[in-house]
Enzyme design. Sequence first.
Site, PDB file in Angstrom:
ATOM      1  N   ASP A  42       0.835  -1.202   0.000  1.00 49.34           N
ATOM      2  CA  ASP A  42       0.000   0.000   0.000  1.00 49.34           C
ATOM      3  C   ASP A  42       0.867   1.248   0.000  1.00 49.34           C
ATOM      4  O   ASP A  42       1.590   1.514   0.960  1.00 49.34           O
ATOM      5  CB  ASP A  42      -0.915   0.009   1.226  1.00 49.34           C
ATOM      6  CG  ASP A  42      -1.858   1.195   1.207  1.00 49.34           C
ATOM      7  OD1 ASP A  42      -2.882   1.114   0.503  1.00 49.34           O
ATOM      8  OD2 ASP A  42      -1.561   2.206   1.875  1.00 49.34           O
ATOM      9  N   TYR A  47       3.377   9.783   0.279  1.00 50.55           N
ATOM     10  CA  TYR A  47       4.409   9.177   1.108  1.00 50.55           C
ATOM     11  C   TYR A  47       5.804   9.511   0.596  1.00 50.55           C
ATOM     12  O   TYR A  47       6.794   9.265   1.278  1.00 50.55           O
ATOM     13  CB  TYR A  47       4.240   7.652   1.166  1.00 50.55           C
ATOM     14  CG  TYR A  47       2.911   7.187   1.704  1.00 50.55           C
ATOM     15  CD1 TYR A  47       2.048   8.043   2.384  1.00 50.55           C
ATOM     16  CD2 TYR A  47       2.506   5.869   1.525  1.00 50.55           C
ATOM     17  CE1 TYR A  47       0.826   7.609   2.852  1.00 50.55           C
ATOM     18  CE2 TYR A  47       1.282   5.418   2.006  1.00 50.55           C
ATOM     19  CZ  TYR A  47       0.443   6.299   2.664  1.00 50.55           C
ATOM     20  OH  TYR A  47      -0.770   5.857   3.125  1.00 50.55           O
TER      21      TYR A  47
END
Length: 310
Positions: A42, A47
């Site tokens: 994921d 990020y």
Amino acid sequence: MVITLNNGFKMPIIGLGVWRTEGKDLKNLIINAIKIGYRHFDCAADYKNEAEVGEALEEALQTGLVKREDLFITTKLWNSDHGHVVEACTDSLKKLRLEYLDLYLVHFPVATKHTGVGTTDSALGDDGILDIDTTISLETTWHAMEDLVSLGLARSIGISNYDIFLTRDCLAYSKIKPAVNQIETHPYFQRESLVKFCQKHGICVTAHTPLGGALANTEWFGTVSCLDDPVIKGLTEKYKKKTVAQIALRWGIQRNTVVIPKTSKQDRLIENFQVFDFELSNEDMELLKTMERKYRTNQPAKFWGIDLFA
């Protein structure tokens, strides 16, 4: 163990979240995870580590460690790219070194000022508050997400951090129904109504922060960990050789939710995957319901100046 999505594709019921994991550590983590048996990873543009994930995936594929069709790769559209969905998805694919995504999610139900595809800046205004773009509706964003499927860029599309009402709206205007709603849910934040609503309407629930932010979020959000609760600790006596984390993950799996725990430690990586050799009794599933505190651990208002979940 997999869950079959509403479009027929299969999603591994446990995955590895890569939020706040960086550099060489991330590459080694993913390679080791694949060796352990993980097939679901994921990711998210926000990020800021898709390139490192891509490097690890490319190595794993080129060395024959795993086949592409056996992997399930998720990434997410950031808030500032709602008006640039195809470009944002293409940028993520390039960084991940993939031709298609197994799942692409709308990360949060809010469009903010565009800061450049792939930059994922916070888009704060001069007042320190999130600069929300009032010209782009979630419906417009969703129809652009649907284009990704026809273009072959994403096999499945979904939503993240949507409540019941936003999910209901998405069902009403969608031509392609969301396959997944990824939300925070764990024993201290069970969200039974939202989970049941999604599942009733054929939307798979993925539980991010399934261990309640036990370590990952503490310095940012201040976390009271559900793993310290005497109720769940007491069950480790009954389920010998199983940890509180394994019990929490097993609880999530038995709710038919996908769980994506995050860790950067090899021993925890192994521990989190060893949840298929036992089952919680119905009595203990009911006991764990008593842990509900409606306690959210992941609160982006800390950075955005507004509480999106208010």
